[in-house]
Design a protein around this motif. Structure first.
Motif, short mmCIF file in Angstrom:
data_model
loop_
_atom_site.label_atom_id
_atom_site.label_comp_id
_atom_site.label_asym_id
_atom_site.label_seq_id
_atom_site.Cartn_x
_atom_site.Cartn_y
_atom_site.Cartn_z
N GLY A 227 -42.85 30.76 19.40
CA GLY A 227 -43.71 31.91 19.12
C GLY A 227 -43.93 32.75 20.36
O GLY A 227 -43.82 33.99 20.34
N LYS A 228 -44.22 32.10 21.48
CA LYS A 228 -44.43 32.82 22.75
C LYS A 228 -43.16 33.55 23.17
O LYS A 228 -43.21 34.68 23.67
N LEU A 229 -42.04 32.88 22.97
CA LEU A 229 -40.76 33.48 23.36
C LEU A 229 -40.51 34.77 22.58
O LEU A 229 -40.17 35.81 23.16
N TYR A 230 -40.70 34.71 21.27
CA TYR A 230 -40.48 35.91 20.45
C TYR A 230 -41.55 36.96 20.70
O TYR A 230 -41.27 38.17 20.66
N PHE A 231 -42.77 36.54 20.99
CA PHE A 231 -43.86 37.48 21.28
C PHE A 231 -43.51 38.28 22.54
O PHE A 231 -43.63 39.51 22.56
N ASP A 232 -43.07 37.58 23.57
CA ASP A 232 -42.70 38.26 24.82
C ASP A 232 -41.51 39.19 24.62
O ASP A 232 -41.37 40.19 25.33
N GLY A 233 -40.66 38.84 23.64
CA GLY A 233 -39.51 39.69 23.34
C GLY A 233 -39.82 40.78 22.33
O GLY A 233 -38.92 41.46 21.85
N LYS A 234 -41.12 40.91 22.00
CA LYS A 234 -41.61 41.94 21.06
C LYS A 234 -41.07 41.78 19.64
O LYS A 234 -41.07 42.73 18.86
N ASN A 235 -40.63 40.58 19.31
CA ASN A 235 -40.21 40.30 17.94
C ASN A 235 -41.40 39.63 17.25
O ASN A 235 -41.48 38.41 17.12
N TYR A 236 -42.36 40.44 16.83
CA TYR A 236 -43.65 39.91 16.37
C TYR A 236 -43.55 39.21 15.01
O TYR A 236 -44.33 38.30 14.73
N ARG A 237 -42.59 39.62 14.19
CA ARG A 237 -42.43 38.95 12.90
C ARG A 237 -42.02 37.49 13.09
O ARG A 237 -42.60 36.59 12.49
N GLU A 238 -41.00 37.27 13.95
CA GLU A 238 -40.58 35.90 14.22
C GLU A 238 -41.65 35.13 14.98
O GLU A 238 -41.86 33.93 14.75
N ALA A 239 -42.33 35.81 15.90
CA ALA A 239 -43.41 35.16 16.66
C ALA A 239 -44.49 34.66 15.70
O ALA A 239 -44.94 33.51 15.80
N LYS A 240 -44.88 35.49 14.77
CA LYS A 240 -45.94 35.10 13.83
C LYS A 240 -45.50 33.91 12.99
O LYS A 240 -46.29 32.98 12.76
N LYS A 241 -44.26 33.92 12.57
CA LYS A 241 -43.75 32.81 11.76
C LYS A 241 -43.90 31.48 12.51
O LYS A 241 -44.37 30.49 11.95
N HIS A 242 -43.55 31.48 13.77
CA HIS A 242 -43.62 30.24 14.55
C HIS A 242 -45.05 29.84 14.87
O HIS A 242 -45.39 28.66 14.87
N PHE A 243 -45.91 30.83 15.17
CA PHE A 243 -47.31 30.50 15.43
C PHE A 243 -47.97 29.90 14.18
O PHE A 243 -48.78 28.98 14.27
N LEU A 244 -47.62 30.43 13.01
CA LEU A 244 -48.16 29.87 11.75
C LEU A 244 -47.67 28.44 11.54
O LEU A 244 -48.43 27.57 11.12
N HIS A 245 -46.40 28.19 11.85
CA HIS A 245 -45.88 26.82 11.76
C HIS A 245 -46.61 25.92 12.75
O HIS A 245 -46.89 24.75 12.46
N SER A 246 -46.92 26.48 13.91
CA SER A 246 -47.59 25.69 14.94
C SER A 246 -48.97 25.22 14.47
O SER A 246 -49.33 24.06 14.65
N ILE A 247 -49.74 26.12 13.82
CA ILE A 247 -51.07 25.70 13.37
C ILE A 247 -51.00 24.83 12.12
O ILE A 247 -51.95 24.10 11.81
N GLU A 248 -49.87 24.89 11.40
CA GLU A 248 -49.69 23.94 10.30
C GLU A 248 -49.58 22.52 10.85
O GLU A 248 -50.05 21.57 10.23
N LYS A 249 -48.94 22.40 12.02
CA LYS A 249 -48.75 21.09 12.65
C LYS A 249 -50.00 20.65 13.41
O LYS A 249 -50.24 19.46 13.57
N ASP A 250 -50.75 21.61 13.92
CA ASP A 250 -51.97 21.30 14.68
C ASP A 250 -52.99 22.40 14.43
O ASP A 250 -52.93 23.47 15.04
N VAL A 251 -53.95 22.13 13.55
CA VAL A 251 -54.92 23.16 13.14
C VAL A 251 -55.88 23.52 14.27
O VAL A 251 -56.65 24.47 14.15
N ARG A 252 -55.84 22.77 15.38
CA ARG A 252 -56.73 23.05 16.49
C ARG A 252 -56.00 23.69 17.69
O ARG A 252 -56.46 23.63 18.82
N ASN A 253 -54.90 24.35 17.39
CA ASN A 253 -54.12 25.03 18.44
C ASN A 253 -54.77 26.38 18.74
O ASN A 253 -54.41 27.42 18.21
#
Length: 350
Positions: A227-253
């Motif tokens: 998510g951070k990688l895509y965010f820094d690359g301004k690909n916010y759609r892919e970044a959001k997808k990964h951040f959402l997956h991240s909180i699915e795995k850890d709701v306290r992220n």
């Protein structure tokens, strides 16, 4: 019963008691000491020495380090072979390292190393102790020596890669990591490699590498990094997808929620979703100035200047870094003056 038979029975029970790891944990200190005394008093022949070695190994496995050392010290008095002397010193070193007595452990490892200076295992043990105590430059020299003994040693390469990464020598880190067969990569190595590609501004390589290897682990760290990688690359759609997956795995992220709020507010113009993500982050940890800065920006965006000022003031009080202090002060001054100048976006990176 004659004395010879009685002695044999005592020997049998001494060694049979100590051969079972479960029995050792149930024995009192007095019983253990007695068993060791009895075992050490027996005539030294090949079979009894092997039994003593097995006894000492069982004691090590059961964390009875002082007792194990008694046996190894006694065995060393018998002027054992070069091979045995090496082994006993390694075991003594292991026992002290397990107790975090690193200085004493290293002394015995060095004794072993002096016997066989081309032994890979002892080099790796010494290097690992130095590495674990953050003596990175010393550890690096030892692992380089290990590579001279075995240029295919993945453990030496991995440690050299990690040391280079820690020291910010990203080109060297990748050189060592990439010399390891990818089937032997572990999560820590892959994460360090991804960071290294990113720090060297090899963005496309980082993305390809991450998608190929990192997501094999499918955990919150993997998705968060992508998510951070895509965010820094301004690909916010892919970044959001990964951040959402991240909180699915850890709701306290916490950090993932801040990134999601940033995307929702600044790139999707979705104020409802922004507040949802900020509220989630606040429920985890409300002590960060960056969180209040984003709340302030959100309320300013929706026209609620009173709430925006309140959060900007709160952020200014919570600020622990010069950057946070500066950003919250600029925001507060803007809100107080109602300046038409745009607000600089608060960075959510941490």
């Amino acid at each position: 019963m004659n004395k010879i038979i009685l002695s044999l029975i005592l020997i049998f029970f001494a060694f049979s008691q100590i051969s079972n790891a479960a029995d050792l944990s149930e024995m009192s200190d007095e019983q253990l000491s007695s068993s060791i005394d009895e075992s050490l008093s027996q005539k030294r022949n090949k079979d009894n020495i092997k039994k003593l070695e097995d006894f000492a190994e069982s004691l090590l496995q059961n964390k009875k380090y002082d007792y194990a050392r008694r046996i190894y010290f006694d065995l060393l008095k018998e002027d054992p072979s070069k091979k045995k002397t090496f082994l006993y010193n390694v075991k003594l070193g292991d026992s002290y390292i397990e107790e975090k007595n690193y200085a004493q452990g290293l002394l015995y490892y060095e004794e072993a190393h002096n016997i066989y200076d081309d032994n890979l295992d002892i080099q790796l043990k010494i290097g690992s102790v130095l590495f674990g105590n953050a003596l990175y430059n010393n550890a690096k020299l030892v692992f380089l020596s290990a590579l001279k003994i075995d240029k295919k040693s993945n453990e030496a390469k991995e440690k050299l890669g990690e040391i280079s990464f820690i020291l910010g020598e990203y080109d060297d880190a990748l050189k060592y990591y990439e010399s390891i067969d990818s089937k032997n990569y572990n999560e820590n190595m892959v994460i360090n490699m991804l960071h290294s590609y990113h720090r060297l501004n090899q963005k496309q390589k980082a993305e390809n590498f991450g998608e190929t290897y990192l997501l094999v682990y499918d955990d919150f760290t993997a998705h968060f990094l992508m998510g951070k990688l895509y965010f820094d690359g301004k690909n916010y759609r892919e970044a959001k997808k990964h951040f959402l997956h991240s909180i699915e795995k850890d709701v306290r992220n916490f950090s993932a929620y801040l990134y999601l709020a940033d995307i929702a507010m600044n790139y999707e113009n979705n104020t409802d979703e922004t507040k949802l993500f900020l509220d989630k982050a606040a429920s985890i940890d409300s002590s960060h100035a960056s969180l209040d800065i984003m709340y302030s920006m959100l309320y300013n965006k929706t026209g609620n200047i009173k709430e925006a000022k309140k959060y900007a003031q709160s952020a200014n009080k919570k600020a622990k870094t010069a950057f946070s202090k500066q950003e919250s002060q600029k925001l507060l001054e803007y809100l107080n003056s109602k300046s038409p100048l745009p607000i600089s976006k608060a960075r959510t990176r941490r």
